[in-house]
Design an enzyme around this catalytic site. Structure first.
Site, PDB file in Angstrom:
ATOM      1  N   SER A  18       1.067   3.536  -3.304  1.00 51.76           N
ATOM      2  CA  SER A  18       0.437   4.546  -4.171  1.00 51.76           C
ATOM      3  C   SER A  18      -0.946   4.959  -3.673  1.00 51.76           C
ATOM      4  O   SER A  18      -1.688   4.152  -3.116  1.00 51.76           O
ATOM      5  CB  SER A  18       0.288   3.998  -5.595  1.00 51.76           C
ATOM      6  OG  SER A  18       1.516   3.513  -6.062  1.00 51.76           O
TER       7      SER A  18
ATOM      8  N   GLY B  18       0.830  -1.208   0.000  1.00 50.63           N
ATOM      9  CA  GLY B  18       0.000   0.000   0.000  1.00 50.63           C
ATOM     10  C   GLY B  18       0.859   1.250   0.000  1.00 50.63           C
ATOM     11  O   GLY B  18       1.004   1.908   1.040  1.00 50.63           O
TER      12      GLY B  18
ATOM     13  N   GLU C 207      12.500  -4.687  -4.165  1.00 50.36           N
ATOM     14  CA  GLU C 207      11.484  -4.757  -5.212  1.00 50.36           C
ATOM     15  C   GLU C 207      12.070  -4.554  -6.610  1.00 50.36           C
ATOM     16  O   GLU C 207      11.507  -5.026  -7.588  1.00 50.36           O
ATOM     17  CB  GLU C 207      10.401  -3.693  -4.941  1.00 50.36           C
ATOM     18  CG  GLU C 207       9.240  -3.768  -5.902  1.00 50.36           C
ATOM     19  CD  GLU C 207       8.099  -2.815  -5.589  1.00 50.36           C
ATOM     20  OE1 GLU C 207       8.049  -2.272  -4.473  1.00 50.36           O
ATOM     21  OE2 GLU C 207       7.268  -2.624  -6.485  1.00 50.36           O
TER      22      GLU C 207
HETATM   23  C1  LIG Z   1       1.308  -3.264 -12.949  1.00 48.96           C
HETATM   24  C2  LIG Z   1       1.390  -2.267 -11.809  1.00 48.96           C
HETATM   25  C3  LIG Z   1       1.378  -2.736 -10.517  1.00 48.96           C
HETATM   26  C4  LIG Z   1       1.426  -1.827  -9.448  1.00 48.96           C
HETATM   27  N1  LIG Z   1       1.345  -2.310  -8.172  1.00 48.96           N
HETATM   28  C5  LIG Z   1       1.359  -1.462  -7.125  1.00 48.96           C
HETATM   29  C6  LIG Z   1       1.225  -1.945  -5.795  1.00 48.96           C
HETATM   30  O1  LIG Z   1       1.089  -3.155  -5.564  1.00 48.96           O
HETATM   31  N2  LIG Z   1       1.228  -1.068  -4.782  1.00 48.96           N
HETATM   32  C7  LIG Z   1       1.376   0.283  -4.988  1.00 48.96           C
HETATM   33  O2  LIG Z   1       1.413   1.010  -4.002  1.00 48.96           O
HETATM   34  N3  LIG Z   1       1.461   0.793  -6.242  1.00 48.96           N
HETATM   35  C8  LIG Z   1       1.458  -0.058  -7.318  1.00 48.96           C
HETATM   36  N4  LIG Z   1       1.534   0.438  -8.600  1.00 48.96           N
HETATM   37  C9  LIG Z   1       1.531   1.879  -8.813  1.00 48.96           C
HETATM   38  C10 LIG Z   1       2.829   2.422  -9.355  1.00 48.96           C
HETATM   39  O3  LIG Z   1       3.849   2.395  -8.386  1.00 48.96           O
HETATM   40  C11 LIG Z   1       2.516   3.830  -9.857  1.00 48.96           C
HETATM   41  O4  LIG Z   1       1.639   3.686 -10.981  1.00 48.96           O
HETATM   42  C12 LIG Z   1       3.736   4.580 -10.278  1.00 48.96           C
HETATM   43  O5  LIG Z   1       4.553   4.840  -9.164  1.00 48.96           O
HETATM   44  C13 LIG Z   1       3.363   5.901 -10.981  1.00 48.96           C
HETATM   45  O6  LIG Z   1       2.454   6.641 -10.238  1.00 48.96           O
HETATM   46  P1  LIG Z   1       1.094   7.221 -10.914  1.00 48.96           P
HETATM   47  O7  LIG Z   1       0.385   6.083 -11.572  1.00 48.96           O
HETATM   48  O8  LIG Z   1       0.367   8.004  -9.887  1.00 48.96           O
HETATM   49  O9  LIG Z   1       1.602   8.188 -12.077  1.00 48.96           O
HETATM   50  P2  LIG Z   1       2.099   9.675 -11.943  1.00 48.96           P
HETATM   51  O10 LIG Z   1       2.963   9.809 -10.747  1.00 48.96           O
HETATM   52  O11 LIG Z   1       0.928  10.582 -12.055  1.00 48.96           O
HETATM   53  O12 LIG Z   1       3.019   9.820 -13.230  1.00 48.96           O
HETATM   54  C14 LIG Z   1       2.477   9.986 -14.547  1.00 48.96           C
HETATM   55  C15 LIG Z   1       3.639  10.174 -15.519  1.00 48.96           C
HETATM   56  O13 LIG Z   1       4.371  11.378 -15.197  1.00 48.96           O
HETATM   57  C16 LIG Z   1       5.745  11.073 -14.989  1.00 48.96           C
HETATM   58  N5  LIG Z   1       6.275  11.885 -13.879  1.00 48.96           N
HETATM   59  C17 LIG Z   1       5.705  12.063 -12.660  1.00 48.96           C
HETATM   60  N6  LIG Z   1       6.490  12.839 -11.888  1.00 48.96           N
HETATM   61  C18 LIG Z   1       7.579  13.159 -12.636  1.00 48.96           C
HETATM   62  C19 LIG Z   1       8.771  13.923 -12.389  1.00 48.96           C
HETATM   63  N7  LIG Z   1       8.985  14.524 -11.222  1.00 48.96           N
HETATM   64  N8  LIG Z   1       9.680  14.015 -13.381  1.00 48.96           N
HETATM   65  C20 LIG Z   1       9.491  13.403 -14.582  1.00 48.96           C
HETATM   66  N9  LIG Z   1       8.372  12.673 -14.867  1.00 48.96           N
HETATM   67  C21 LIG Z   1       7.440  12.542 -13.910  1.00 48.96           C
HETATM   68  C22 LIG Z   1       5.810   9.601 -14.615  1.00 48.96           C
HETATM   69  O14 LIG Z   1       7.050   9.037 -14.928  1.00 48.96           O
HETATM   70  C23 LIG Z   1       4.663   9.025 -15.458  1.00 48.96           C
HETATM   71  O15 LIG Z   1       5.129   8.758 -16.757  1.00 48.96           O
HETATM   72  C24 LIG Z   1       1.500  -0.430  -9.687  1.00 48.96           C
HETATM   73  C25 LIG Z   1       1.519   0.049 -11.008  1.00 48.96           C
HETATM   74  C26 LIG Z   1       1.461  -0.853 -12.066  1.00 48.96           C
HETATM   75  C27 LIG Z   1       1.457  -0.313 -13.469  1.00 48.96           C
END
Ligand SMILES: Cc1cc2nc3c(=O)[nH]c(=O)nc-3n(C[C@H](O)[C@H](O)[C@H](O)COP(=O)(O)OP(=O)(O)OC[C@H]3O[C@@H](n4cnc5c(N)ncnc54)[C@H](O)[C@@H]3O)c2cc1C
Length: 382
Positions: free
Chosen positions: A135, A133, A251
């Site tokens: 994100s 937990g 991880e």
């Molecule tokens: C298959 C899968 C499994 C997952 N499992 C888990 C889980 O079990 N537990 C959990 O907690 N989370 C999980 N996640 C979530 C994952 O960690 C997040 O999707 C990821 O960290 C990105 O966050 P976000 O989706 O909010 O995208 P955002 O943070 O909104 O990012 C959107 C885009 O903007 C870019 N970006 C954002 N900030 C910056 C910056 N400062 N500089 C440059 N580019 C930037 C990112 O690289 C991305 O391309 C999972 C995701 C996937 C796809």
């Protein structure tokens, strides 16, 4: 060159770890039998509690945990071989994956003796499923801005907030969550803590989220006045950021970051014959795979020495997921170049599945852009 020599010292698999391969292969052949390739291609996202229990019966869960907690008492190299074989076979390992890879090691490092005694033996038997937990809506890449909050209440804690993208959260028994225990979201890394949450508690609602592939791998959680005992806190209050970063090194550095397309690669390689262009494509892929495997092995060596190779794991994950993503692309290129061939339907099915999935390889566990920022900072370039 300095980066490779200093940050990725060469590591070899000890013979005790290599000795695991033969019994593992025999077990996997007998247990997985004729599962079709497109199912095996799910590898570490394939969920099967029964398979995890069988692996536990063999003593192959918690293989690095001390024996006193039901573990195998072996080193990180043994786990490397184990994971390599499980992924090569396309075993469905999601039900024990998080507990074995990161929640268990986290509890070993930061948990109380009671938390270890309660949870580790059950992870080793494949009886419990853990999820991560971290994100939240509005706190993905920018993890330090988490808003879910635990406030002191009646000798324990009261939890409110939401988590999202939780892999197999709706099928899990426990979540280890990063939440705020003091200050405001603007305080960033300060005031964060980790909790182990029993997902049967009142006040927790969860709904699965379907992926584009049709699989419901994710979930979204809401916590409303969930009462947690004092014993739910993992490690020290306020130390959550340091703990979560140590967890992310587990991880990001493992061979799962290079083998997500391996079932497809093997299937395709078996049918290319002596075609010169395809042999060249295969050669290019293998020439990238070999050094990536050596990098993962080197990180395994660091973990075995008790280090926390955060920058190295980020670098490896970025390079490794680029490789995994290029496999389906190259296979598609090869198929397009040979319209005259009769391609096996199972190869096409596996390819179709991975073409839909492969964009997530560089999102899960931290996106490419975020990892590259960490690498630059870790190398003192920023
Ligand atoms: C298959 C899968 C499994 C997952 N499992 C888990 C889980 O079990 N537990 C959990 O907690 N989370 C999980 N996640 C979530 C994952 O960690 C997040 O999707 C990821 O960290 C990105 O966050 P976000 O989706 O909010 O995208 P955002 O943070 O909104 O990012 C959107 C885009 O903007 C870019 N970006 C954002 N900030 C910056 C910056 N400062 N500089 C440059 N580019 C930037 C990112 O690289 C991305 O391309 C999972 C995701 C996937 C796809």
């Amino acid at each position: 060159m300095g980066l490779v020599v200093d940050n990725f010292p060469a590591a070899c698999l000890p013979s005790a770890a290599e000795a695991l391969r033969a019994p593992l292969r025999a077990f996997l052949t007998a247990t997985l039998g004729g599962r079709p390739a497109h199912e095996r291609a799910r590898t570490w996202t394939g969920f099967d509690r029964e398979f995890s229990r069988k692996l536990g019966e063999q003593g192959w869960l918690g293989i690095t945990f001390p024996r006193e907690y039901g573990g195998g008492g072996m080193d990180a190299f043994a786990r490397f071989v184990l994971v390599e074989e499980l992924l090569a076979a396309g075993a469905p390992i999601a039900a024990h994956w998080i507990g074995d890879r990161q929640s268990g090691p986290l509890l070993l490092r930061f948990g109380t003796e009671e938390q270890r005694r309660v949870h580790l033996p059950r992870i080793c038997r494949g009886e419990v499923v853990f999820c991560i937990g971290m994100s939240e809506p509005g706190a993905g890449s920018d993890l330090a801005s988490v808003r879910t909050r635990a406030t002191p209440h009646a000798g324990g804690w009261l939890l409110n907030g939401a988590k999202v993208w939780t892999t197999y959260g709706h099928k899990s028994d426990y979540m280890i969550a990063l939440v705020r225990t003091s200050g405001k979201p603007e305080d960033r890394q300060q005031g964060l803590s980790q909790f182990i949450i029993d997902l049967r508690l009142p006040g927790i609602s969860v709904r699965p989220i379907a992926l584009g592939t049709g699989d419901a791998d994710f979930s979204e959680f809401h916590f409303e006045d969930v009462r947690l005992g004092a014993d739910a806190l993992v490690g020290h209050e306020g130390n959550g950021w340091a703990q979560v970063n140590a967890e992310l090194a587990f991880e990001r550095g493992g061979p799962e970051r290079i083998y997500s397309s391996l079932v497809l690669l093997e299937q395709w390689a078996a049918q290319i014959g002596d075609d010169a262009d395809d042999s060249e494509r295969l050669g290019r892929l293998l020439a990238r795979l070999a050094p990536l495997r050596a990098m993962s092995l080197s990180i395994t060596g660091s973990l075995a020495r008790g280090e926390s190779p955060i920058t190295e794991a980020a670098l490896f994950k970025d390079a490794g997921t680029s490789f995994e993503q290029s496999v389906p692309q190259l296979v598609a290129e090869s198929i397009a170049a040979h319209p005259e061939r009769m391609h096996a339907p199972e190869l096409l099915r596996t390819l179709a599945f991975l073409m839909q999935l492969n964009h997530v390889f560089s999102l899960r566990g931290g996106t490419r852009e975020i990892l590259r920022g960490m690498i630059a900072r870790g190398l003192g370039l920023r």
